[in-house]
Design a protein around this motif. Sequence first.
Motif, PDB file in Angstrom:
ATOM      1  N   LYS A   1       0.831  -1.208   0.000  1.00  0.00           N
ATOM      2  CA  LYS A   1       0.000   0.000   0.000  1.00  0.00           C
ATOM      3  C   LYS A   1       0.865   1.257   0.000  1.00  0.00           C
ATOM      4  CE  LYS A   1      -2.579  -1.513   3.405  1.00  0.00           C
ATOM      5  NZ  LYS A   1      -3.583  -1.560   4.498  1.00  0.00           N
TER       6      LYS A   1
ATOM      7  N   LEU B   1       2.045   1.758  -3.506  1.00  0.00           N
ATOM      8  CA  LEU B   1       0.953   2.216  -4.355  1.00  0.00           C
ATOM      9  C   LEU B   1       0.656   3.690  -4.108  1.00  0.00           C
ATOM     10  CD1 LEU B   1      -1.534  -0.802  -4.129  1.00  0.00           C
ATOM     11  CD2 LEU B   1       0.082  -0.294  -5.962  1.00  0.00           C
ATOM     12  N   ARG B   2       0.647   4.086  -2.853  1.00  0.00           N
ATOM     13  CA  ARG B   2       0.402   5.489  -2.520  1.00  0.00           C
ATOM     14  C   ARG B   2       1.499   6.377  -3.105  1.00  0.00           C
ATOM     15  NH1 ARG B   2      -4.733   6.745  -1.157  1.00  0.00           N
ATOM     16  NH2 ARG B   2      -5.572   5.200   0.266  1.00  0.00           N
TER      17      ARG B   2
ATOM     18  N   ALA C   1       3.164   5.771  -5.742  1.00  0.00           N
ATOM     19  CA  ALA C   1       3.034   5.781  -7.201  1.00  0.00           C
ATOM     20  C   ALA C   1       2.052   6.834  -7.682  1.00  0.00           C
ATOM     21  CB  ALA C   1       2.603   4.403  -7.695  1.00  0.00           C
TER      22      ALA C   1
ATOM     23  N   LEU D   1      -0.645   2.678 -11.520  1.00  0.00           N
ATOM     24  CA  LEU D   1      -1.092   1.688 -10.542  1.00  0.00           C
ATOM     25  C   LEU D   1      -1.233   0.289 -11.129  1.00  0.00           C
ATOM     26  CD1 LEU D   1      -3.858   3.327  -8.316  1.00  0.00           C
ATOM     27  CD2 LEU D   1      -1.599   2.540  -7.634  1.00  0.00           C
TER      28      LEU D   1
ATOM     29  N   LEU E   1       1.761  -2.089 -11.026  1.00  0.00           N
ATOM     30  CA  LEU E   1       2.140  -2.362  -9.639  1.00  0.00           C
ATOM     31  C   LEU E   1       1.160  -3.333  -8.990  1.00  0.00           C
ATOM     32  CD1 LEU E   1       3.257   1.120  -8.274  1.00  0.00           C
ATOM     33  CD2 LEU E   1       4.686  -0.893  -8.600  1.00  0.00           C
ATOM     34  N   LEU E   2      -0.121  -3.100  -9.203  1.00  0.00           N
ATOM     35  CA  LEU E   2      -1.140  -3.983  -8.632  1.00  0.00           C
ATOM     36  C   LEU E   2      -0.948  -5.416  -9.118  1.00  0.00           C
ATOM     37  CD1 LEU E   2      -4.281  -1.698  -8.925  1.00  0.00           C
ATOM     38  CD2 LEU E   2      -3.236  -2.496  -6.799  1.00  0.00           C
TER      39      LEU E   2
ATOM     40  N   MET F   1      -7.306  -1.711  -1.723  1.00  0.00           N
ATOM     41  CA  MET F   1      -7.048  -1.472  -3.135  1.00  0.00           C
ATOM     42  C   MET F   1      -8.263  -0.835  -3.796  1.00  0.00           C
ATOM     43  SD  MET F   1      -6.091  -4.324  -6.016  1.00  0.00           S
ATOM     44  CE  MET F   1      -7.647  -5.212  -5.764  1.00  0.00           C
TER      45      MET F   1
ATOM     46  N   SER G   1      -2.438  -4.392 -18.114  1.00  0.00           N
ATOM     47  CA  SER G   1      -2.674  -3.085 -17.510  1.00  0.00           C
ATOM     48  C   SER G   1      -3.229  -2.099 -18.525  1.00  0.00           C
ATOM     49  CB  SER G   1      -1.375  -2.541 -16.908  1.00  0.00           C
ATOM     50  OG  SER G   1      -0.877  -3.392 -15.899  1.00  0.00           O
TER      51      SER G   1
END
Length: 208
Positions: free
Chosen positions: A68, A71-72, A74, A88, A91-92, A130, A189
């Motif tokens: 997390k 992700l934040r 990013a 995102l 990365l996810l 998420m 993606s």
Amino acid sequence: MTGEGPEDRRREIEAAAFELLAEKGYRSTSMLQIAKRAAASNQTLYAWYGNKQTLFQSLIEENAKAVKALLRDAVAGQTDEIEALRSLGPLLLTFTTGEKAIIMNRAAIADASETGILGTAIDTTARQEMIAMINEIMTQLVVSGRFVEGTEPSVAAETYISLLFGEVPLQQAMGRLAPLDVATIADRSERALALTLQLFGNHQAKHD
């Protein structure tokens, strides 16, 4: 054990637990085996974690915190919501379909008939967080007029996530699919983003 403080010891124990989980699987991994691998006492493990499920729950939660944070980071510098989604997506997929995630998902499936603790932990610490993050981006796209008026951000978020992942996590947990390579991650993606924009994008809107 080589760690000097409680946090060092916890990291060593949890690293040993994951090693055994990867080697032996969830059902064949015991607290005693973890204690031996980590050079810790069985009493220490039970005092700190209570049982095997709680120990593996700690692994899931710690990994989720790290993911997390990444992700934040990013999306923190992104001023364009679509570019935030573009950052995102890879990365996810990388973190939720990689080897570590596959191993933990398999453990959750094995535990489902026993306690369900691991599945709940994955849903709470990973999926719900998420969805909340992506929902924030979708809300901004609606507010800015880049999504058609009346679009429910939660529906757009769920749709994007479904397009991004499909059945990949399930197929991996069942041993039918290996971790995705970089090219596949990039393709999935971009496709998920493109389809989401086709479904919800306000194609009449003009942007600089």
